[in-house]
Scaffold this active site. Structure first.
Site, PDB file in Angstrom:
ATOM      1  N   HIS A  64       0.840  -1.209   0.000  1.00  0.00           N
ATOM      2  CA  HIS A  64       0.000   0.000   0.000  1.00  0.00           C
ATOM      3  C   HIS A  64       0.876   1.260   0.000  1.00  0.00           C
ATOM      4  CE1 HIS A  64      -3.013  -2.657   2.397  1.00  0.00           C
ATOM      5  NE2 HIS A  64      -3.555  -2.483   1.204  1.00  0.00           N
ATOM      6  N   LYS A  89     -17.943  -5.896   8.436  1.00  0.00           N
ATOM      7  CA  LYS A  89     -16.665  -6.620   8.426  1.00  0.00           C
ATOM      8  C   LYS A  89     -15.999  -6.561   9.790  1.00  0.00           C
ATOM      9  CE  LYS A  89     -12.676  -6.925   5.494  1.00  0.00           C
ATOM     10  NZ  LYS A  89     -11.852  -6.340   4.469  1.00  0.00           N
ATOM     11  N   ARG A 147      -2.420  -6.143  -8.261  1.00  0.00           N
ATOM     12  CA  ARG A 147      -1.457  -7.215  -8.015  1.00  0.00           C
ATOM     13  C   ARG A 147      -1.598  -8.289  -9.085  1.00  0.00           C
ATOM     14  NH1 ARG A 147      -3.422  -7.536  -1.894  1.00  0.00           N
ATOM     15  NH2 ARG A 147      -5.269  -7.004  -3.079  1.00  0.00           N
ATOM     16  N   SER A 186      -2.990  -7.629   3.175  1.00  0.00           N
ATOM     17  CA  SER A 186      -3.190  -7.487   4.622  1.00  0.00           C
ATOM     18  C   SER A 186      -3.601  -8.829   5.227  1.00  0.00           C
ATOM     19  CB  SER A 186      -4.260  -6.436   4.910  1.00  0.00           C
ATOM     20  OG  SER A 186      -3.824  -5.172   4.459  1.00  0.00           O
TER      21      SER A 186
HETATM   22  P1  ADP Z   1      -5.832  -5.863   0.995  1.00  0.00           P
HETATM   23  O1  ADP Z   1      -6.302  -6.541  -0.264  1.00  0.00           O
HETATM   24  O2  ADP Z   1      -4.367  -6.025   1.238  1.00  0.00           O
HETATM   25  O3  ADP Z   1      -6.690  -6.111   2.200  1.00  0.00           O
HETATM   26  P2  ADP Z   1      -7.132  -3.350   0.557  1.00  0.00           P
HETATM   27  O4  ADP Z   1      -8.464  -3.969   0.471  1.00  0.00           O
HETATM   28  O5  ADP Z   1      -6.897  -2.386   1.642  1.00  0.00           O
HETATM   29  O6  ADP Z   1      -5.937  -4.357   0.712  1.00  0.00           O
HETATM   30  O7  ADP Z   1      -6.727  -2.784  -0.872  1.00  0.00           O
HETATM   31  C1  ADP Z   1      -6.794  -1.470  -1.256  1.00  0.00           C
HETATM   32  C2  ADP Z   1      -6.102  -1.286  -2.588  1.00  0.00           C
HETATM   33  O8  ADP Z   1      -4.716  -1.562  -2.428  1.00  0.00           O
HETATM   34  C3  ADP Z   1      -6.558  -2.174  -3.735  1.00  0.00           C
HETATM   35  O9  ADP Z   1      -6.470  -1.425  -4.933  1.00  0.00           O
HETATM   36  C4  ADP Z   1      -5.534  -3.276  -3.760  1.00  0.00           C
HETATM   37  O10 ADP Z   1      -5.413  -3.864  -5.031  1.00  0.00           O
HETATM   38  C5  ADP Z   1      -4.297  -2.477  -3.409  1.00  0.00           C
HETATM   39  N1  ADP Z   1      -3.240  -3.298  -2.836  1.00  0.00           N
HETATM   40  C6  ADP Z   1      -3.311  -4.104  -1.765  1.00  0.00           C
HETATM   41  N2  ADP Z   1      -2.137  -4.707  -1.523  1.00  0.00           N
HETATM   42  C7  ADP Z   1      -1.279  -4.259  -2.483  1.00  0.00           C
HETATM   43  C8  ADP Z   1       0.092  -4.535  -2.810  1.00  0.00           C
HETATM   44  N3  ADP Z   1       0.803  -5.419  -2.114  1.00  0.00           N
HETATM   45  N4  ADP Z   1       0.632  -3.887  -3.856  1.00  0.00           N
HETATM   46  C9  ADP Z   1      -0.111  -3.023  -4.586  1.00  0.00           C
HETATM   47  N5  ADP Z   1      -1.402  -2.733  -4.352  1.00  0.00           N
HETATM   48  C10 ADP Z   1      -1.981  -3.350  -3.314  1.00  0.00           C
END
Ligand code: ADP
Length: 164
Positions: free
Chosen positions: A17, A41, A90, A129
């Protein structure tokens, strides 16, 4: 002024992130990191804790603002005069979901809102996460995935018994 929004649960915020946020902030005048509160959630960290961790990491970056939101992202964007959504992409698994969301957000905003995808950094391509929470619960090494500040918060959460 180009105002973009990068939204997520950030439960907790990972190096993947952080990488997207830093890159996105360079492309926009203002980047709002929007921390999602989904009432249905169960999170490891409360909304306040998730927001605080993100704020701490970017407190010195002048064009990054951290806020929380509930409900439709499009409504939050209207309230904040933002018209660009930033998403991290990803490996293949993100593709279908992200495209669905991009089309929906475009449609319900009468094409006012555009989505831009940034490719995940190679080393964070498989980082989520969910993986971090799993490693943490099993007392694995977290430093490859989390900034020091966030790692300390996760360890504190584990030792306070906040997570079973
Ligand atoms: P997670 O899937 O890790 O729980 P979120 O739901 O908070 O994360 O995702 C928010 C945004 O961050 C989405 O666009 C997701 O694709 C992106 N994201 C999550 N992890 C990564 C990563 N390791 N590299 C790049 N983008 C990421």
């Amino acid at each position: 002024m180009r105002v973009a929004v990068y939204s997520g649960s950030f439960d907790p915020i990972t190096k993947g992130h952080v990488d997207i946020i830093k890159r996105a902030a360079k492309l926009t005048d203002k980047l709002i990191v929007a921390v999602l509160n989904n009432v249905n959630k169960k999170y490891m960290f409360s909304l306040d804790e998730r927001e605080e961790m993100v704020s701490e990491l970017f407190k010195d970056v002048s064009n990054i603002e951290v806020k929380s939101f509930e409900g439709l992202l499009v409504n939050f964007m209207r309230e904040n005069r933002a018209n660009l959504i930033i998403r991290g992409l990803r490996a293949v698994s993100d593709y279908e979901y992200e495209l669905t969301m991009a089309f929906a957000n475009s449609e319900i905003s009468d094409e006012e809102i555009e989505t831009i995808f940034l490719p995940a950094a190679k080393q964070y391509m498989y980082l989520s996460s969910t993986v971090v929470r799993e490693v943490a619960l099993n007392r694995g090494k977290l430093s490859p995935y989390l900034d020091k500040y966030v790692e300390e918060k996760v360890l504190a959460k584990l030792s306070s018994g906040g997570v079973k």
